[in-house]
Design a protein around this motif. Structure first.
Motif, PDB file in Angstrom:
ATOM      1  N   PHE A  39       0.716  -1.432  -0.060  1.00  0.00           N
ATOM      2  CA  PHE A  39      -0.103  -0.017  -0.089  1.00  0.00           C
ATOM      3  C   PHE A  39       0.897   1.408  -0.098  1.00  0.00           C
ATOM      4  O   PHE A  39       0.532   2.409  -0.013  1.00  0.00           O
ATOM      5  N   GLY A  40       2.227   1.006   0.121  1.00  0.00           N
ATOM      6  CA  GLY A  40       3.057   2.426   0.015  1.00  0.00           C
ATOM      7  C   GLY A  40       2.893   3.332   1.123  1.00  0.00           C
ATOM      8  O   GLY A  40       2.974   4.444   0.855  1.00  0.00           O
ATOM      9  N   THR A  41       2.743   2.693   2.330  1.00  0.00           N
ATOM     10  CA  THR A  41       2.415   3.843   3.559  1.00  0.00           C
ATOM     11  C   THR A  41       3.940   4.349   4.054  1.00  0.00           C
ATOM     12  O   THR A  41       3.862   5.136   4.819  1.00  0.00           O
ATOM     13  N   GLY A  42       5.065   3.839   3.454  1.00  0.00           N
ATOM     14  CA  GLY A  42       6.208   4.579   3.970  1.00  0.00           C
ATOM     15  C   GLY A  42       7.015   3.666   4.935  1.00  0.00           C
ATOM     16  O   GLY A  42       6.758   2.612   5.321  1.00  0.00           O
ATOM     17  N   ALA A  43       8.305   4.007   5.076  1.00  0.00           N
ATOM     18  CA  ALA A  43       9.412   3.409   5.877  1.00  0.00           C
ATOM     19  C   ALA A  43       8.822   3.475   7.355  1.00  0.00           C
ATOM     20  O   ALA A  43       9.110   2.703   7.994  1.00  0.00           O
ATOM     21  N   CYS A  44       8.342   4.667   7.747  1.00  0.00           N
ATOM     22  CA  CYS A  44       7.957   4.374   9.419  1.00  0.00           C
ATOM     23  C   CYS A  44       6.827   3.742   9.612  1.00  0.00           C
ATOM     24  O   CYS A  44       6.985   2.980  10.628  1.00  0.00           O
ATOM     25  N   THR A  45       6.159   3.501   8.879  1.00  0.00           N
ATOM     26  CA  THR A  45       5.004   2.091   8.758  1.00  0.00           C
ATOM     27  C   THR A  45       5.442   0.957   8.859  1.00  0.00           C
ATOM     28  O   THR A  45       5.220   0.135   9.666  1.00  0.00           O
ATOM     29  N   LEU A  46       6.387   0.615   7.962  1.00  0.00           N
ATOM     30  CA  LEU A  46       7.069  -0.367   7.884  1.00  0.00           C
ATOM     31  C   LEU A  46       7.797  -0.998   8.872  1.00  0.00           C
ATOM     32  O   LEU A  46       7.657  -2.092   9.489  1.00  0.00           O
ATOM     33  N   GLY A  47       8.680   0.099   9.632  1.00  0.00           N
ATOM     34  CA  GLY A  47       9.376  -0.040  10.627  1.00  0.00           C
ATOM     35  C   GLY A  47       8.576  -0.158  12.079  1.00  0.00           C
ATOM     36  O   GLY A  47       8.871  -1.188  12.847  1.00  0.00           O
ATOM     37  N   GLY A  48       7.576   0.351  11.848  1.00  0.00           N
ATOM     38  CA  GLY A  48       6.650   0.372  13.130  1.00  0.00           C
ATOM     39  C   GLY A  48       5.860  -1.186  13.322  1.00  0.00           C
ATOM     40  O   GLY A  48       5.794  -1.696  14.226  1.00  0.00           O
ATOM     41  N   ALA A  49       5.779  -1.301  12.086  1.00  0.00           N
ATOM     42  CA  ALA A  49       4.865  -2.837  11.940  1.00  0.00           C
ATOM     43  C   ALA A  49       5.984  -3.907  12.384  1.00  0.00           C
ATOM     44  O   ALA A  49       5.463  -4.896  12.967  1.00  0.00           O
ATOM     45  N   ALA A  50       7.234  -3.874  11.769  1.00  0.00           N
ATOM     46  CA  ALA A  50       8.260  -4.834  12.174  1.00  0.00           C
ATOM     47  C   ALA A  50       8.344  -4.907  13.742  1.00  0.00           C
ATOM     48  O   ALA A  50       8.525  -5.916  14.174  1.00  0.00           O
ATOM     49  N   ALA A  51       8.664  -3.636  14.107  1.00  0.00           N
ATOM     50  CA  ALA A  51       9.021  -3.661  15.686  1.00  0.00           C
ATOM     51  C   ALA A  51       7.708  -4.193  16.467  1.00  0.00           C
ATOM     52  O   ALA A  51       7.822  -4.672  17.404  1.00  0.00           O
ATOM     53  N   GLY A  52       6.487  -3.818  16.062  1.00  0.00           N
ATOM     54  CA  GLY A  52       5.224  -4.129  16.910  1.00  0.00           C
ATOM     55  C   GLY A  52       5.125  -5.490  16.614  1.00  0.00           C
ATOM     56  O   GLY A  52       4.588  -6.236  17.624  1.00  0.00           O
ATOM     57  N   GLY A  53       5.486  -6.167  15.500  1.00  0.00           N
ATOM     58  CA  GLY A  53       5.203  -7.678  15.362  1.00  0.00           C
ATOM     59  C   GLY A  53       6.176  -8.347  16.204  1.00  0.00           C
ATOM     60  O   GLY A  53       5.900  -9.518  16.812  1.00  0.00           O
ATOM     61  N   TYR A  54       7.533  -7.799  16.346  1.00  0.00           N
ATOM     62  CA  TYR A  54       8.341  -8.356  17.211  1.00  0.00           C
ATOM     63  C   TYR A  54       8.156  -8.539  18.757  1.00  0.00           C
ATOM     64  O   TYR A  54       8.232  -9.476  19.322  1.00  0.00           O
ATOM     65  N   ALA A  55       7.561  -7.311  19.139  1.00  0.00           N
ATOM     66  CA  ALA A  55       7.271  -7.203  20.400  1.00  0.00           C
ATOM     67  C   ALA A  55       6.116  -8.027  20.889  1.00  0.00           C
ATOM     68  O   ALA A  55       6.157  -8.620  21.635  1.00  0.00           O
ATOM     69  N   GLY A  56       5.072  -7.940  19.784  1.00  0.00           N
ATOM     70  CA  GLY A  56       3.891  -8.832  20.046  1.00  0.00           C
ATOM     71  C   GLY A  56       3.990 -10.085  20.187  1.00  0.00           C
ATOM     72  O   GLY A  56       3.623 -10.989  20.878  1.00  0.00           O
ATOM     73  N   ASN A  57       5.001 -10.725  19.246  1.00  0.00           N
ATOM     74  CA  ASN A  57       5.395 -12.158  19.100  1.00  0.00           C
ATOM     75  C   ASN A  57       6.086 -12.361  20.736  1.00  0.00           C
ATOM     76  O   ASN A  57       6.050 -13.486  21.234  1.00  0.00           O
ATOM     77  N   LYS A  58       6.901 -11.560  21.052  1.00  0.00           N
ATOM     78  CA  LYS A  58       7.677 -11.879  22.336  1.00  0.00           C
ATOM     79  C   LYS A  58       6.764 -11.635  23.502  1.00  0.00           C
ATOM     80  O   LYS A  58       6.834 -12.419  24.457  1.00  0.00           O
ATOM     81  N   LEU A  59       5.871 -10.726  23.769  1.00  0.00           N
ATOM     82  CA  LEU A  59       5.221 -10.319  24.582  1.00  0.00           C
ATOM     83  C   LEU A  59       4.008 -11.468  24.963  1.00  0.00           C
ATOM     84  O   LEU A  59       3.590 -11.913  26.054  1.00  0.00           O
TER      85      LEU A  59
END
Length: 63
Positions: free
Chosen positions: A19-39
């Motif tokens: 969807f081309g939402t930008g690097a901040c969105t992609l970085g946030g999704a990656a960090a959030g996915g990692y945190a959600g997985n660990k938590l």
């Protein structure tokens, strides 16, 4: 089951990128996915939920 979780997270990240939402969105999704997985001790729902929450936060920060 692990490959299903990883592919779900990869699918969520690919959709955000498509969807081309930008690097901040992609970085946030990656960090959030990692945190959600660990938590949530590897829960697929926690991983995807974290990715969505991180993507939204990244999108809002990039405005």
């Amino acid at each position: 089951m692990k490959t299903f979780r990883r592919s779900g997270a990869a699918l969520a990240l690919a959709l955000l990128t498509a969807f081309g939402t930008g690097a901040c969105t992609l970085g946030g999704a990656a960090a959030g996915g990692y945190a959600g997985n660990k938590l949530t001790n590897g829960s697929a729902v926690g991983t995807v939920g974290g990715a969505v929450a991180g993507g939204v936060a990244g999108y809002e920060l990039s405005k």
